[in-house]
Design an enzyme around this catalytic site. Structure first.
Site, PDB file in Angstrom:
ATOM      1  N   ASP A   1       0.873  -1.160   0.000  1.00  0.00           N
ATOM      2  CA  ASP A   1       0.000   0.000   0.000  1.00  0.00           C
ATOM      3  C   ASP A   1       0.919   1.220   0.000  1.00  0.00           C
ATOM      4  O   ASP A   1       2.104   1.129   0.335  1.00  0.00           O
ATOM      5  CB  ASP A   1      -0.958   0.008   1.201  1.00  0.00           C
ATOM      6  N   TRP A   2       0.373   2.351  -0.364  1.00  0.00           N
ATOM      7  CA  TRP A   2       1.201   3.541  -0.576  1.00  0.00           C
ATOM      8  C   TRP A   2       1.812   3.990   0.759  1.00  0.00           C
ATOM      9  O   TRP A   2       1.118   4.514   1.630  1.00  0.00           O
ATOM     10  CB  TRP A   2       0.357   4.629  -1.223  1.00  0.00           C
TER      11      TRP A   2
END
Ligand code: BGC
Length: 732
Positions: free
Chosen positions: A252-253
Site C-alpha cells: 500500500d502507498w
C-alpha cells in the site's frame, strides 16, 4: 510467381508470444542488469513503475480503484495533472455490488472498469477490496463487500475475472486484517488462527485460487507485530506458501517500512513510500525507497544474494507478460453507454428496501399530487471524497434530479427542502464538485421549513445518511459513533410527526443508528452508487425497478450488538510507548450475524434481508442425499414462486448449522445462494450444491482445515432471519 522474401531474425524467447510464459520470464530475467531488476520493484512516480526500456518493456501504470478509474495526478505530486480525458464512469461502491448478490453483475462490473482502465492506459487497478465488515464504524467499509466470507468470495472472483479479461491486473486489497481505519498504520491485530482463516482470509484466498488475481496489496496495519506489506506469516507462509500465489505483492502507498523486512518477507513492488497515499510526501527521491538503492547496497555488500531479488522480478515480469506485454489486450473505451448501463443496472440491483410499511412504496404515481424531497444527500455529489476511491465522474445524477426527471410529465409536483446542513465542502485531491451547498439557516428553521412543506405532501422522501467527508465513510479514519450526523434524527422525527408517508433513503456504506425506525413508513438503503445514482434511486422509488438487493452485513440496532464493541476490543489498547495499538479480535469467528445469532440479539435488519414489491413463496426443500462423504457434495433444491403481480428477483439463501457438537460452531453459516428473476406467477426450481469447505472448520491444533463429521441442518430461505425450510443431512 516471384515473391520477395524478408529475412526475419530469430525472436528472443521473451518476445515470442507463443512461448510459455515461464520461459519468457526466465529469458527476460537472464538478460536484465542488477539496476534494471532493482528498478522494476519500486515506483518511479506516484502511480507508475518503470518497465525495462532496453528490452522493450514499457512503464507499468497502476491507478485506483475500485469504483472507477481515478483521475491522473502529476508525476510526482498529489495535485491533479489537469487532463481533460480522465473523467470516468463512477460505478456503485463495492458494498452495493455485494448487495446485488449477483455474481453476473460482478463480472460486468470488473469488465466495464477494465475497459475504462485500458482506455486510460492503466495496467493495474488498485482494487477490489474484500476486508470484512467487523464494525460499522470502519471508514472504508463502503469499498468492501460486507461481513460474510462466502458472499465476498463469490462476488470478488467474477469481478477479478472480468477486470483481468481486459488485460488489466486486479490488485486485491488490503491484505489483510485492515478492518478499521483509525490508527491504520499502528494497529497490530491479534486474532485467532481460526477467525483469520474462516472469516478474514477466504475472500482473498478465493481471489487468488479462483480469481487468479495478478496483484495483491498489503495492508498498512500490523499482524504478529509485522506490517502486512512485509509480513512473513501472511505473505510468505500463507499467500505464497499455502496458496501458491504467483502474482505480485504491491505495498500500500507508504506501507513498506524497512529494507530487510520488505526483501525477506514477501513484498514485490514498493509504492508510495513517505506518503500515506492521500496527502503528504509530495515529492520523493525514488532511489531512496526501501527496495531501491538501500537494497542494491545490501546486495553489493553481500548481505543478500540476488535470490530474493530474482524471485520478485520473476513475479513482476509475469505481471508484464500478463498486461503490458500481452498482445491480447482490450483497447478499451471510456464513458460509453454500455458502461453507464452497467453502472445503472448494478445500482438498481443493489439498492435494498429495508422497510415498507403499508406498502407505501412504490410511489403511486397515478394518485399522488405532491412529493417533497428533503435532505442534503438529495443534492450532494458523492463521487468526490472518501479517499483514494474518489473520482472525477463525467456525470453524476443527483437524487433530486433523478426524481424530478422521472416524475416530469406525470403532473406530480416535486418540491425540495434542505432539512439539514452537513458538509458543504466538495473537493478531494484537487477535484472539486463545483457545487455551492452553503446554507446558513439554523437547524430549527431548516426543520421548520421541511415540516411546513411536509404537511401538504403525499410522500416525504428524505435523503440522508453519511457522506464521504472525514470521519464519515472515508479513508483514514473511522466514524466516531453509529448515530446519524448533522441533526438528522431530529429532522426525521419532526417529519414523521406530520406525515405518515416518510421514506428515508440512507446514503452510506455502513449501518447507521435509526432510533426513529418504527416511526417512518419506509427505509431504503441507497449506498454510494455513482454516476447513475439519481436515476437508479428514482426507478426503485417509483417501481420501474423492483428492488432485489440484500444486506451484505448485519445492521445492528446499536454498536454493542456486535462483538467488536460488546467485548470492548475496538479500537484496541495502546502500548506504553504509544507507538503500537493492539487490537484483539476477541469475538473470534463471531462476526456479524454469527455474533447476533450466538447472543440471540435481534438486529435492526438482518444479514441477507431485503424486501421486494412482489411476494415469493419458497417450498419443497429436497436434498439429493441424506448422507454425504467429507469430499462429496450435497445438492438442495427448492421451488420458488413469484406469488405477487410484478416481476421481481429473489435471493435464495442456504445456511448450514453444524449440530454435530464436535467443535464450537456458529448457529448457522451462509454456504450458498442464488438470485432468480421470476415473472408474476412463474415458479422455478433452484438447486444449490455445497461441499468442501462448507463441511470444514479451521482446526488450530492441526493447523489445517478439518471436516467436522456428523449431523447438519440445512436452512433455506430469503434472509438470515427468514429461513423457513429445513432439512437434515449427515457428513460421514
Ligand atoms: C490506500 C490504497 C490506495 C493507495 C493509492 C492508500 O492510501 O490505502 O487503497 O490504493 O493509497 O492511492
Amino acid at each position: 510467381m516471384a515473391m520477395a522474401t524478408v529475412a526475419t531474425a530469430q525472436l528472443p524467447v521473451y518476445l515470442d508470444d507463443s512461448a510459455p510464459i515461464e520461459q519468457r520470464v526466465e529469458d527476460a530475467l537472464s538478460r536484465m542488469t542488477l539496476d534494471e531488476k532493482i528498478a522494476v520493484i519500486h515506483a518511479q512516480s506516484k502511480f507508475s513503475s518503470p518497465g525495462v526500456k532496453r528490452l522493450g518493456f514499457p512503464d507499468f501504470w497502476t491507478d485506483d480503484g475500485p469504483h472507477g478509474v481515478r483521475p491522473d495526478v502529476l508525476w510526482d505530486e498529489w495535485e491533479q495533472a489537469g487532463q481533460t480525458n480522465d473523467s470516468c464512469v463512477a460505478f456503485p461502491a463495492l458494498t452495493c455490488l455485494a448487495a446485488t448478490w449477483n455474481p453476473v453483475l460482478a463480472e460486468l462490473y470488473g469488465r466495464s472498469l477494465g475497459e475504462e482502465a485500458r482506455y486510460r492506459g492503466k495496467d493495474m487497478i488498485l482494487g477490489p477490496g474484500v476486508n470484512i465488515n467487523r464494525t460499522p464504524l470502519n471508514g472504508r467499509n463502503f469499498e468492501y463487500m460486507g461481513e460474510d466470507p462466502l458472499l465476498a468470495s463469490r462476488m470478488v472472483v467474477p469481478y477479478i475475472l472480468g477486470l483481468q479479461s481486459t488485460g488489466t491486473a486486479a490488485c486485491v486489497k488490503h491484505f489483510c486484517l485492515n478492518n478499521d481505519e483509525e490508527y491504520r498504520h499502528q494497529v497490530n491485530v491479534v486474532v485467532s488462527d481460526r477467525a483469520l482463516r474462516e472469516i478474514y482470509l477466504p475472500a482473498f484466498e478465493a481471489a487468488v485460487k479462483q480469481g487468479h488475481a495478478w496483484g495483491i496489496m498489503g495492508s498498512y496495519n500490523l499482524y504478529k507485530n509485522q506490517h502486512c506489506c512485509q509480513n512473513e506469516y501472511t505473505l510468505n507462509q500463507i499467500l505464497k506458501g499455502d496458496w501458491q500465489y504467483d502474482g505480485v505483492v504491491v505495498s500500500d502507498w507508504g506501507g513498506a517500512h524497512d529494507t530487510e523486512m520488505a526483501v525477506k518477507n514477501g513484498l514485490d513492488m514498493e509504492f508510495g513510500s513517505w506518503t500515506d497515499g492521500l496527502a503528504w510526501g509530495a515529492s520523493n527521491a525514488y532511489d531512496a525507497y526501501f527496495m531501491a538503492l538501500p537494497y542494491k547496497r545490501l546486495i553489493q555488500e553481500g548481505k543478500f544474494t540476488t535470490r530474493e531479488l530474482d524471485e520478485k522480478v520473476r513475479r513482476v515480469l509475469r505481471l508484464f507478460f500478463r498486461t503490458t506485454m500481452s498482445n491480447k489486450r482490450a483497447r478499451g473505451f471510456l464513458c460509453s453507454e454500455a458502461h453507464y448501463d452497467a453502472a445503472l443496472k448494478i445500482a438498481q440491483d443493489g439498492i435494498v428496501l429495508l422497510q415498507n410499511k403499508r406498502n407505501v412504496l412504490p410511489i403511486d404515481i397515478n394518485n399522488a399530487k405532491r412529493v417533497l424531497v428533503v435532505g442534503e444527500n438529495a443534492i450532494k455529489m458523492m463521487t468526490v471524497g472518501g479517499g483514494s476511491s474518489s473520482l472525477k465522474a463525467q456525470h453524476e445524477i443527483l437524487p433530486l434530479d433523478g426524481i424530478k426527471t422521472r416524475l416530469a410529465g406525470t403532473g406530480i409536483e416535486v418540491d425540495y427542502a434542505r432539512g439539514y446542513v452537513g458538509d458543504t465542502t466538495g473537493n478531494y485531491n484537487g477535484v472539486t464538485t463545483g457545487q455551492s451547498l452553503a446554507d446558513n439557516r439554523s437547524a430549527s428553521s431548516l426543520i421548520g421549513e421541511a415540516v411546513g412543506k411536509a404537511m401538504n405532501a403525499d410522500y416525504v422522501i428524505v435523503f440522508g445518511g453519511l457522506n464521504k467527508s472525514d470521519y464519515q465513510d472515508a479513508e483514514g479514519h473511522d466514524r466516531k459513533q453509529m448515530d446519524l450526523p448533522y441533526g438528522q434524527d431530529a429532522l426525521v422525527e419532526a417529519l414523521a410527526r406530520v406525515n405518515k408517508n416518510v421514506i428515508f433513503v440512507n446514503i452510506s456504506g455502513n449501518a447507521v443508528a435509526m432510533p426513529w425506525r418504527d416511526k417512518v413508513a419506509a427505509i431504503v438503503q441507497g449506498w454510494f452508487i455513482g454516476s447513475e445514482a439519481g436515476k437508479a434511486l428514482a426507478s426503485v422509488l417509483v417501481g420501474d425497478v423492483n428492488p432485489s438487493g440484500k444486506l451484505p452485513f448485519t445492521w445492528p440496532v446499536n454498536l454493542n450488538d456486535l462483538g467488536a464493541h460488546a467485548l470492548g476490543s475496538y479500537p484496541g489498547t495502546w502500548r506504553p510507548d504509544h507507538k503500537i495499538i493492539d487490537e484483539e479480535y476477541k469475538e473470534g469467528i463471531y462476526v456479524g450475524y454469527r455474533w447476533t445469532d450466538k447472543q440471540k440479539k435481534r438486529p435492526a435488519f438482518a444479514f441477507g434481508h431485503g424486501l421486494s414489491y412482489t411476494t415469493f413463496a419458497i417450498s419443497n426443500l429436497r436434498l439429493d442425499k441424506s448422507e454425504v462423504s467429507a469430499d462429496g457434495t450435497v445438492t438442495a433444491t427448492v421451488t420458488v414462486k413469484n406469488t405477487g403481480n410484478r416481476a421481481g428477483a429473489e435471493v435464495i439463501q442456504l445456511y448450514v448449522s453444524d449440530v454435530s457438537g464436535n467443535v464450537d460452531m456458529p448457529v448457522k453459516e451462509l454456504r450458498g445462494f442464488q438470485k432468480v428473476t421470476l415473472q408474476p406467477g412463474e415458479s422455478r426450481e433452484v438447486s444449490i450444491t455445497i461441499g468442501g469447505r462448507a463441511f470444514q472448520y479451521w482446526d488450530e491444533g492441526k493447523n489445517n482445515w478439518t471436516t467436522s463429521l456428523g449431523q447438519r441442518t440445512m436452512l433455506v430461505g430469503t434472509a438470515s432471519d427468514n429461513l423457513p425450510l429445513k432439512a437434515k443431512f449427515t457428513v460421514k
